[in-house]
Design a protein around this motif. Structure first.
Motif, PDB file in Angstrom:
ATOM      1  N   SER A 239       0.823  -1.201   0.000  1.00 33.83           N
ATOM      2  CA  SER A 239       0.000   0.000   0.000  1.00 33.83           C
ATOM      3  C   SER A 239       0.862   1.257   0.000  1.00 33.83           C
ATOM      4  N   SER A 240       0.196   2.405   0.083  1.00 34.95           N
ATOM      5  CA  SER A 240       0.857   3.694  -0.031  1.00 34.95           C
ATOM      6  C   SER A 240       0.317   4.656   1.018  1.00 34.95           C
ATOM      7  N   ALA A 241       0.988   5.789   1.132  1.00 30.39           N
ATOM      8  CA  ALA A 241       0.531   6.844   2.037  1.00 30.39           C
ATOM      9  C   ALA A 241       1.044   8.173   1.512  1.00 30.39           C
ATOM     10  N   SER A 242       0.361   9.240   1.870  1.00 32.90           N
ATOM     11  CA  SER A 242       0.815  10.569   1.472  1.00 32.90           C
ATOM     12  C   SER A 242       0.635  11.526   2.633  1.00 32.90           C
ATOM     13  N   ILE A 243       1.622  12.379   2.818  1.00 28.92           N
ATOM     14  CA  ILE A 243       1.653  13.331   3.917  1.00 28.92           C
ATOM     15  C   ILE A 243       1.502  14.738   3.349  1.00 28.92           C
ATOM     16  N   SER A 244       0.429  15.424   3.715  1.00 22.48           N
ATOM     17  CA  SER A 244       0.197  16.787   3.250  1.00 22.48           C
ATOM     18  C   SER A 244       0.376  17.744   4.412  1.00 22.48           C
ATOM     19  N   GLU A 272      -6.753  25.683   9.400  1.00 23.94           N
ATOM     20  CA  GLU A 272      -7.357  24.823  10.416  1.00 23.94           C
ATOM     21  C   GLU A 272      -6.614  23.522  10.630  1.00 23.94           C
ATOM     22  N   ILE A 273      -5.845  23.060   9.640  1.00 24.46           N
ATOM     23  CA  ILE A 273      -5.201  21.752   9.716  1.00 24.46           C
ATOM     24  C   ILE A 273      -3.701  21.900   9.521  1.00 24.46           C
ATOM     25  N   ILE A 274      -2.937  21.198  10.371  1.00 22.73           N
ATOM     26  CA  ILE A 274      -1.485  21.200  10.256  1.00 22.73           C
ATOM     27  C   ILE A 274      -1.012  20.119   9.300  1.00 22.73           C
ATOM     28  N   ARG A 275      -1.593  18.936   9.415  1.00 19.18           N
ATOM     29  CA  ARG A 275      -1.094  17.809   8.631  1.00 19.18           C
ATOM     30  C   ARG A 275      -2.194  16.799   8.352  1.00 19.18           C
ATOM     31  N   VAL A 276      -2.116  16.186   7.179  1.00 23.88           N
ATOM     32  CA  VAL A 276      -3.021  15.114   6.771  1.00 23.88           C
ATOM     33  C   VAL A 276      -2.181  13.958   6.259  1.00 23.88           C
ATOM     34  N   ILE A 277      -2.508  12.738   6.668  1.00 20.37           N
ATOM     35  CA  ILE A 277      -1.854  11.545   6.159  1.00 20.37           C
ATOM     36  C   ILE A 277      -2.929  10.621   5.619  1.00 20.37           C
ATOM     37  N   VAL A 278      -2.890  10.334   4.333  1.00 22.05           N
ATOM     38  CA  VAL A 278      -3.863   9.450   3.700  1.00 22.05           C
ATOM     39  C   VAL A 278      -3.189   8.124   3.365  1.00 22.05           C
ATOM     40  N   PHE A 279      -3.891   7.032   3.639  1.00 16.01           N
ATOM     41  CA  PHE A 279      -3.393   5.682   3.368  1.00 16.01           C
ATOM     42  C   PHE A 279      -4.292   5.017   2.333  1.00 16.01           C
ATOM     43  N   GLY A 280      -3.701   4.363   1.339  1.00 15.68           N
ATOM     44  CA  GLY A 280      -4.473   3.673   0.321  1.00 15.68           C
ATOM     45  C   GLY A 280      -3.568   2.863  -0.580  1.00 15.68           C
ATOM     46  N   GLN A 281      -4.137   2.316  -1.648  1.00 16.36           N
ATOM     47  CA  GLN A 281      -3.361   1.470  -2.549  1.00 16.36           C
ATOM     48  C   GLN A 281      -2.447   2.277  -3.462  1.00 16.36           C
ATOM     49  N   ALA A 283      -0.288   5.654  -4.483  1.00 13.68           N
ATOM     50  CA  ALA A 283       0.353   6.872  -3.975  1.00 13.68           C
ATOM     51  C   ALA A 283      -0.197   8.096  -4.696  1.00 13.68           C
ATOM     52  N   GLU A 284      -0.527   7.929  -5.961  1.00 12.71           N
ATOM     53  CA  GLU A 284      -1.102   9.033  -6.733  1.00 12.71           C
ATOM     54  C   GLU A 284      -2.396   9.521  -6.091  1.00 12.71           C
ATOM     55  N   LEU A 285      -3.314   8.601  -5.801  1.00  8.08           N
ATOM     56  CA  LEU A 285      -4.594   8.986  -5.198  1.00  8.08           C
ATOM     57  C   LEU A 285      -4.394   9.529  -3.796  1.00  8.08           C
ATOM     58  N   CYS A 286      -3.522   8.890  -3.012  1.00  5.12           N
ATOM     59  CA  CYS A 286      -3.247   9.379  -1.656  1.00  5.12           C
ATOM     60  C   CYS A 286      -2.716  10.803  -1.692  1.00  5.12           C
ATOM     61  N   ASP A 287      -1.824  11.083  -2.627  1.00  6.03           N
ATOM     62  CA  ASP A 287      -1.240  12.410  -2.775  1.00  6.03           C
ATOM     63  C   ASP A 287      -2.331  13.453  -3.004  1.00  6.03           C
ATOM     64  N   ALA A 288      -3.197  13.187  -3.981  1.00  2.00           N
ATOM     65  CA  ALA A 288      -4.253  14.138  -4.305  1.00  2.00           C
ATOM     66  C   ALA A 288      -5.259  14.293  -3.170  1.00  2.00           C
ATOM     67  N   LEU A 289      -5.642  13.176  -2.533  1.00  2.00           N
ATOM     68  CA  LEU A 289      -6.633  13.242  -1.458  1.00  2.00           C
ATOM     69  C   LEU A 289      -6.090  13.955  -0.232  1.00  2.00           C
ATOM     70  N   ALA A 290      -4.806  13.777   0.058  1.00  3.60           N
ATOM     71  CA  ALA A 290      -4.223  14.452   1.217  1.00  3.60           C
ATOM     72  C   ALA A 290      -4.331  15.960   1.069  1.00  3.60           C
ATOM     73  N   THR A 291      -4.043  16.463  -0.133  1.00  3.41           N
ATOM     74  CA  THR A 291      -4.183  17.895  -0.387  1.00  3.41           C
ATOM     75  C   THR A 291      -5.637  18.315  -0.279  1.00  3.41           C
ATOM     76  N   ALA A 292      -6.538  17.529  -0.868  1.00  2.00           N
ATOM     77  CA  ALA A 292      -7.955  17.879  -0.857  1.00  2.00           C
ATOM     78  C   ALA A 292      -8.508  17.946   0.560  1.00  2.00           C
ATOM     79  N   ILE A 293      -8.139  16.983   1.396  1.00  2.00           N
ATOM     80  CA  ILE A 293      -8.656  16.962   2.766  1.00  2.00           C
ATOM     81  C   ILE A 293      -8.128  18.144   3.554  1.00  2.00           C
ATOM     82  N   HIS A 294      -6.890  18.522   3.292  1.00  2.00           N
ATOM     83  CA  HIS A 294      -6.339  19.718   3.921  1.00  2.00           C
ATOM     84  C   HIS A 294      -7.232  20.922   3.628  1.00  2.00           C
ATOM     85  N   ILE A 295      -7.742  20.991   2.406  1.00  2.00           N
ATOM     86  CA  ILE A 295      -8.593  22.107   1.994  1.00  2.00           C
ATOM     87  C   ILE A 295      -9.999  21.954   2.554  1.00  2.00           C
ATOM     88  N   LEU A 296     -10.545  20.744   2.501  1.00  2.00           N
ATOM     89  CA  LEU A 296     -11.925  20.513   2.909  1.00  2.00           C
ATOM     90  C   LEU A 296     -12.140  20.717   4.401  1.00  2.00           C
TER      91      LEU A 296
END
Length: 333
Positions: A239-244, A272-281, A283-296
């Protein structure tokens, strides 16, 4: 779960060459270098060091190839040609880049535009370095935001062309490119019979197989105030992970801390958020989602992740509170 402490991530991909770390005479080979303007670390489990270093070099070549395709700093890249022709004419691109754009737009749709490749116009507005002495004017921000909108990107699948219809529009792959590069490097290494490895692309990580001693690859969450004392471990199994979010890249104005991540809808940094770490299969999707969640934000970000399959998240807000999604499996330190 919630833990009131400021946290950072400690990447655990320990590699030793001693006899206690050898299994069937295979060894762990690791190399750290700068790629895509960021620190990368590639570890492979190989029959010997020579094969390990050759394999790593092949992965490096693949990452550099991708950089030449998506870099907005290289005036000859496909991405730069798209940007240079904004408001002028469509640009024919490779099927690889076209497919990456299609997937990026799909992510924009499921995140309600929190992830948006056209945010890149804001790179000219905000400079997170010593040159940034004051906020940009509201008018300048408004003008930049008016050029943002993933829905404006025109893709022609018959001709494999991309067109940005407004002058001044720009594409930037900073929120997905390193994750994509990590995935492609991993695929290449697997095709070369490297059955185990770990790639850390400046916080976008992917792991496959096991460490040389058969143990799992682990991602550790550490408290920086506790001298890297590990709070919890998250196993990375195929699996993969991304740190935003970076603790060392932000602005402070009038006593308020602003992240280097910009909300494409407002043109202003998130707070509002310092850091987001997304875990998934992927790395491409984790990368994009980590940024998105930071915004959301926390609530909407958690809701999004809980609706997706095989994807989990850890969110750390500006009060140091850690919150995780429902299905995340963590280990005690």
């Amino acid at each position: 779960m919630a833990v009131r402490t400021a946290l950072l991530l400690f990447l655990s991909c320990f590699t030793f060459f001693g006899s206690d770390e050898q299994h069937n005479q295979w060894v762990a080979v690791k190399q750290s270098l700068t790629l895509m303007g960021s620190p990368f670390e590639i570890t492979v489990i190989a029959p010997n060091e020579d094969i390990g270093y050759i394999s790593i070099q092949e992965a490096v070549d693949e990452i550099r190839r991708i950089e030449r395709m998506i870099s907005s700093w290289d005036p000859e890249s496909e991405t730069s040609l798209i940007n240079q022709n904004a408001g002028i004419q469509p640009v024919r691109v490779s099927r690889e880049l076209f497919s990456l754009l299609e997937r990026s737009i799909q992510i924009s749709e499921i995140t309600n535009g929190a992830f948006d490749l056209t945010y890149a116009v804001l790179d000219d507005v905000w400079k997170f370095n010593e040159d940034m002495e004051k906020f940009p004017s509201p008018e300048r921000i408004r003008q930049a935001v008016s050029r943002i909108g993933y829905e404006k990107i025109e893709l022609n699948r018959d001709e494999f062309t991309v067109y940005l219809p407004e002058k001044g529009m720009k594409l930037g792959f900073g929120a997905i490119g390193k994750g994509y590069a990590a995935d492609r490097a991993k695929e290449l290494l697997i095709s070369k019979q490297i059955s185990s490895g770990f790639i850390n692309a400046a916080g976008d990580v992917t792991a496959w197989g096991t460490r040389v001693n058969g143990e799992k690859w682990l991602l550790g969450v550490a408290n920086p105030l506790g001298k890297n004392r590990i709070f919890t471990w998250v196993p990375l199994i195929e699996s993969s992970a991304s740190i935003s979010g970076r603790f060392d890249k932000f602005l402070t104005f009038n006593g308020k801390r602003y992240s280097h991540l910009i909300n494409p809808a407002t043109g202003y940094p998130v707070t509002e958020i310092i850091r987001v770490i997304v875990f998934g299969q992927s790395a491409e999707l984790c990368d994009a989602l980590a940024t998105a969640i930071h915004i959301l934000g926390k609530e909407e970000g958690l809701h999004l992740i809980n609706q997706l399959g095989d994807t989990e998240v850890i969110i750390i807000d500006n009060f140091g509170e850690l919150t995780s999604s429902m299905g995340l499996k963590m280990l005690n330190p």
